[in-house]
Design an enzyme around this catalytic site. Structure first.
Site, mmCIF file in Angstrom:
data_model
loop_
_atom_site.group_PDB
_atom_site.id
_atom_site.type_symbol
_atom_site.label_atom_id
_atom_site.label_comp_id
_atom_site.label_asym_id
_atom_site.label_seq_id
_atom_site.Cartn_x
_atom_site.Cartn_y
_atom_site.Cartn_z
ATOM 1 N N HIS A 44 2.583 3.330 -9.014
ATOM 2 C CA HIS A 44 2.401 1.897 -9.284
ATOM 3 C C HIS A 44 3.613 1.340 -10.031
ATOM 4 O O HIS A 44 4.035 0.213 -9.773
ATOM 5 C CB HIS A 44 1.112 1.673 -10.083
ATOM 6 C CG HIS A 44 -0.141 2.023 -9.315
ATOM 7 N ND1 HIS A 44 -0.354 1.617 -8.019
ATOM 8 C CD2 HIS A 44 -1.244 2.746 -9.664
ATOM 9 C CE1 HIS A 44 -1.526 2.069 -7.603
ATOM 10 N NE2 HIS A 44 -2.085 2.766 -8.580
ATOM 11 N N ASP B 143 0.835 -1.207 0.000
ATOM 12 C CA ASP B 143 0.000 0.000 0.000
ATOM 13 C C ASP B 143 0.871 1.258 0.000
ATOM 14 O O ASP B 143 1.958 1.263 0.576
ATOM 15 C CB ASP B 143 -0.899 -0.018 1.247
ATOM 16 C CG ASP B 143 -2.081 0.919 1.100
ATOM 17 O OD1 ASP B 143 -2.298 1.473 0.007
ATOM 18 O OD2 ASP B 143 -2.804 1.100 2.100
ATOM 19 N N LEU C 112 11.787 -19.667 -4.546
ATOM 20 C CA LEU C 112 10.662 -18.958 -3.926
ATOM 21 C C LEU C 112 9.366 -19.136 -4.728
ATOM 22 O O LEU C 112 9.377 -19.027 -5.960
ATOM 23 C CB LEU C 112 11.022 -17.466 -3.869
ATOM 24 C CG LEU C 112 9.967 -16.528 -3.287
ATOM 25 C CD1 LEU C 112 9.974 -16.595 -1.760
ATOM 26 C CD2 LEU C 112 10.211 -15.085 -3.728
HETATM 27 C C1 FPP Z 1 -1.970 0.127 -3.305
HETATM 28 O O1 FPP Z 1 -1.490 1.443 -3.320
HETATM 29 C C2 FPP Z 1 -1.482 -0.574 -4.466
HETATM 30 C C3 FPP Z 1 -2.265 -1.187 -5.401
HETATM 31 C C4 FPP Z 1 -3.727 -1.237 -5.360
HETATM 32 C C5 FPP Z 1 -1.657 -1.826 -6.546
HETATM 33 C C6 FPP Z 1 -0.442 -2.632 -6.204
HETATM 34 C C7 FPP Z 1 0.304 -2.835 -7.432
HETATM 35 C C8 FPP Z 1 1.637 -2.822 -7.529
HETATM 36 C C9 FPP Z 1 2.585 -2.729 -6.405
HETATM 37 C C10 FPP Z 1 2.250 -2.887 -8.842
HETATM 38 C C11 FPP Z 1 1.717 -3.976 -9.696
HETATM 39 C C12 FPP Z 1 2.068 -5.306 -9.236
HETATM 40 C C13 FPP Z 1 2.329 -6.313 -10.074
HETATM 41 C C14 FPP Z 1 2.434 -7.682 -9.555
HETATM 42 C C15 FPP Z 1 2.546 -6.091 -11.513
HETATM 43 P P1 FPP Z 1 -2.550 2.597 -3.425
HETATM 44 O O2 FPP Z 1 -2.779 2.894 -4.847
HETATM 45 O O3 FPP Z 1 -3.774 2.219 -2.664
HETATM 46 O O4 FPP Z 1 -1.794 3.761 -2.727
HETATM 47 P P2 FPP Z 1 -2.448 4.905 -1.823
HETATM 48 O O5 FPP Z 1 -3.027 4.225 -0.614
HETATM 49 O O6 FPP Z 1 -1.283 5.747 -1.484
HETATM 50 O O7 FPP Z 1 -3.473 5.616 -2.666
#
Ligand code: FPP
Length: 263
Positions: free
Chosen positions: A49, A32, A143
């Protein structure tokens, strides 16, 4: 104790006391904070992202080096469809690109990729790319990296019950005979040990519908570090915290000191 007839069956934390090791065997992560990382830099959320993928690459490598057996990451929840359409479609594109771009490195590092979640909602192109990447890494012995997409813990439980009842309709006549042992094989990742350590970055302290069954006795670790900044040092801090935990699995402290289970 594990049943001698099923030596490789992972321990259920509610039916037995699993062995505890100094390095978590299975780590589950809610990545997150991508959006806030980007916003703080006056960048579009998408840049966060992208940096999130780079952070994941580093953590996969670090977990492999530390001897972690399984890493499960929450990349897209069943509730993330509620985000703006533009962000959803960016995340889908990023996932597709990452699958295609990272598979070579995953093979070299002996990482076995799995993808869990309701994939029926995805485009055929994405589903094919998932199948390809999963099958290309299926024989890897290092892994196990599981990426949860369009995943929800409640979805997992409901699908497991539905599949169990489809396979064994006779259980409807004797609901009391529906046991953990019968249901567990239908849950995602049931061949892996339950997570020892759950990490959530980004400052929120909740589980957000992730691995609801599997987290029964998992140690929870929350950090304010935003996911793109979560690196090997941050992982080491999480592991340090994990090592201080007294994993009682329902027993008392006194029982632990008289009969240690740590190995
Ligand atoms: C949460 O941060 C993150 C996500 C919903 C997406 C997670 C995706 C990745 C780390 C990259 C993609 C992964 C792969 C496997 C290709 P948020 O957007 O909720 O952040 P915020 O809370 O600061 O708004």
């Amino acid at each position: 104790m594990q049943s001698p007839s099923q030596p490789s069956k992972p321990a259920s934390s509610t039916l037995e006391v699993p062995a505890v090791s100094l390095v978590p065997r299975h780590v589950a992560v809610i990545m997150d904070g991508n959006g806030r990382w980007a916003t703080a830099r006056h960048l579009p959320r998408m840049a966060g992202h992208e940096r999130g993928v780079a952070a994941l690459r580093k953590i996969v490598q670090a977990c492999g080096e530390q001897g972690v057996e399984a890493l499960t990451v929450f990349a897209f929840s069943s509730e993330n469809w509620r985000r703006p359409e533009e962000e959803v479609s960016f995340l889908m594109g990023l996932f597709l690109m990452a699958l295609e771009r990272e598979v070579k490195a995953l093979k070299e590092a002996q990482v076995q990729l799995r993808v869990v979640g309701d994939l029926s909602a995805f485009s055929q192109k994405l589903r094919k790319a998932i199948d390809r990447a999963v099958s290309q890494t299926a024989d890897n012995k290092g892994l196990v990296l599981s990426v949860a997409v369009n995943y929800g813990g409640r979805w997992d439980l409901l699908s497991a019950v539905q599949q169990l009842m489809t396979d064994h309709p006779e259980l409807a006549q004797s609901p009391a005979s529906i046991t953990e042992d019968k249901l567990r094989p239908y849950l995602c990742l049931s061949d892996l040990p339950e997570p020892d350590l759950f990490i959530r970055t980004g400052g929120e302290q909740r589980v957000s519908n992730f691995m609801l069954w599997q987290l029964a006795y998992t140690e929870l670790y929350f950090t304010d570090t935003l996911w793109p900044d979560f690196d090997e040092q941050a992982l080491a801090l999480a592991f340090d915290s994990y090592r201080t935990r007294e994993r009682r699995f329902g027993r008392t402290s006194a029982q632990l000191t008289s009969k240690p289970v740590a190995c």
